[in-house]
Design an enzyme around this catalytic site. Sequence first.
Site, mmCIF file in Angstrom:
data_model
loop_
_atom_site.group_PDB
_atom_site.id
_atom_site.type_symbol
_atom_site.label_atom_id
_atom_site.label_comp_id
_atom_site.label_asym_id
_atom_site.label_seq_id
_atom_site.Cartn_x
_atom_site.Cartn_y
_atom_site.Cartn_z
ATOM 1 N N PRO A 211 31.796 24.789 15.714
ATOM 2 C CA PRO A 211 32.479 25.785 16.560
ATOM 3 C C PRO A 211 33.213 26.878 15.801
ATOM 4 O O PRO A 211 33.506 27.922 16.365
ATOM 5 C CB PRO A 211 33.462 24.932 17.368
ATOM 6 C CG PRO A 211 33.666 23.696 16.561
ATOM 7 C CD PRO A 211 32.369 23.450 15.864
ATOM 8 N N LYS B 149 41.135 14.221 12.178
ATOM 9 C CA LYS B 149 41.285 13.053 11.308
ATOM 10 C C LYS B 149 40.555 11.902 11.958
ATOM 11 O O LYS B 149 40.803 11.582 13.135
ATOM 12 C CB LYS B 149 42.755 12.673 11.091
ATOM 13 C CG LYS B 149 43.393 13.340 9.891
ATOM 14 C CD LYS B 149 42.735 12.925 8.617
ATOM 15 C CE LYS B 149 43.157 13.826 7.469
ATOM 16 N NZ LYS B 149 42.175 13.789 6.383
ATOM 17 N N SER C 243 32.231 28.360 12.705
ATOM 18 C CA SER C 243 31.383 28.822 11.618
ATOM 19 C C SER C 243 31.753 30.251 11.230
ATOM 20 O O SER C 243 32.328 30.999 12.028
ATOM 21 C CB SER C 243 29.917 28.777 12.047
ATOM 22 O OG SER C 243 29.504 27.460 12.330
ATOM 23 N N GLU D 6 36.680 22.659 12.371
ATOM 24 C CA GLU D 6 38.124 22.522 12.593
ATOM 25 C C GLU D 6 38.831 23.854 12.705
ATOM 26 O O GLU D 6 38.782 24.686 11.795
ATOM 27 C CB GLU D 6 38.760 21.701 11.459
ATOM 28 C CG GLU D 6 40.237 21.424 11.670
ATOM 29 C CD GLU D 6 40.793 20.361 10.736
ATOM 30 O OE1 GLU D 6 41.997 20.057 10.853
ATOM 31 O OE2 GLU D 6 40.036 19.821 9.903
#
Length: 480
Positions: free
Chosen positions: A259, A293, A261, A277
């Site tokens: 998501p 995590k 990139s 992330e």
Amino acid sequence: MKIEPLVLKLNFKITPIEAFRRLSALKHLFFLDGGTTGGKFSFLSGDPCAFLELQNGNLCFKGLKNNNNLKPLDSLKEIYRSVKLKNIPDLPFFQGGLAGLWGYGLNCLLENIPPVSDEAIETPDFALGLYDWSLGFDLTTEEAYIFSTGLPETETTQRLQRAKKRLNQILHVLQNGPATIDHEWVPFLKYELQNKFPQKDGFLTDVSMTDYCDGVAKCVEYIHAGDCFQINYTQRFWYPAFCSDKELYLHIRKECPAPYSGYFETTSGVIISASPERFIWSDGSSVTTKPIKGTRRRGSTIEEDEKLANDLVHSAKDRAENVMIVDLLRNDLGKSCKFGSVKVDEICKLESYSNVHHLVSSVSGVLKDGFDNLDLLLGCFPGGSVTGAPKVRAMQIIAELEKSPRGIYCGILGYLGFNGAMDTNILIRSIYSSRGWLQFGSGGGIVSDSMPESEYQEMLTKASGLIRAIKNHPLNNLKF
């Protein structure tokens, strides 16, 4: 006084990837690609009116006058705070501003962290373009907009003239530029890293399996001694480049859809990111961060995949890792957010990607009066999910134990809009292509009951997407 950018809604259809190809000749091309996993926006820009880069303590300015009396971060603050844009509401958020890389090594300027020596591929501590225009895509409506500010001109008439000229230039390239990227690539023949690092499955690494497990064991010793609750321990990989960076990016986005990139050209290399992330998103008031995590590989069958996902969701160890980082980020956001506004919106939510399952949480807040997005970013940098807790002590241990600098890895890529908008990823699952090498990192959070061999396998699982994509690229015929 706020500057109002010119905005043009395109009256023809073009996808972000088509635009990426047509704009590919622009210097310092910048692409935030939300289109691989159903994101809402994508952004493109290039040929910034100014560029600033910090490497080896040297701050290089292009297109701007440098106040030599200021420290690097003070120069960054001065530039960011010198311009305010009027936000055009209900349109893609990045409408002009600073965009690019904040490398992991920037932590040495923010805290008492010793630098890691013996850097194989030198990378900037930050590399940022002042982008006076932006192409924003609303992926939901399939509409695209050009924003043009006219910067660095500030006098009204000259600024509007420049804004119109730049807008028309970009429009012309989008309509008439080459529909394919330039595939010409000159191989880099001096593989000077080959005698420096061990090799595993065709990739150079800065540590062997034994060394990595020893590093994990030392992290556990520090945790048992009370230095930290968690330490993010990582290693580096290298592979010889074999195609153009743009060609590799288009391949990576297919093989490793993520998501957050992105693609970005610094002065000395190129970032190719398939990051899952988000670091921090802000609209100038509301703030959100989404730490990751907890990781499991994807299964080879539906039944195995569901079992692995279920195991992750119910793993006390992985949930504890996630909660520790959530607490750290609550503290980091609290430096810049109003008292009582910081809250946990989601805890340990399962998200699945092409090669891994992750546990993802979400923490939000509201900026204090007198604080801006740069205060927020620097107060939270680097992300707690890639350091450990307590953050400063974890970073000191990382500097002691890791064998080579992280470079771009675990830094951030994103934008600081002059209209108050900000969005950034954390540069995991990300390659730095420079001097004929593809460099990337992988690692994981170490806690008191971590088993070194298991942590080593988790590290390889996280790296597996990039490793597979590089090996399977149709242009990769290297015998290395």
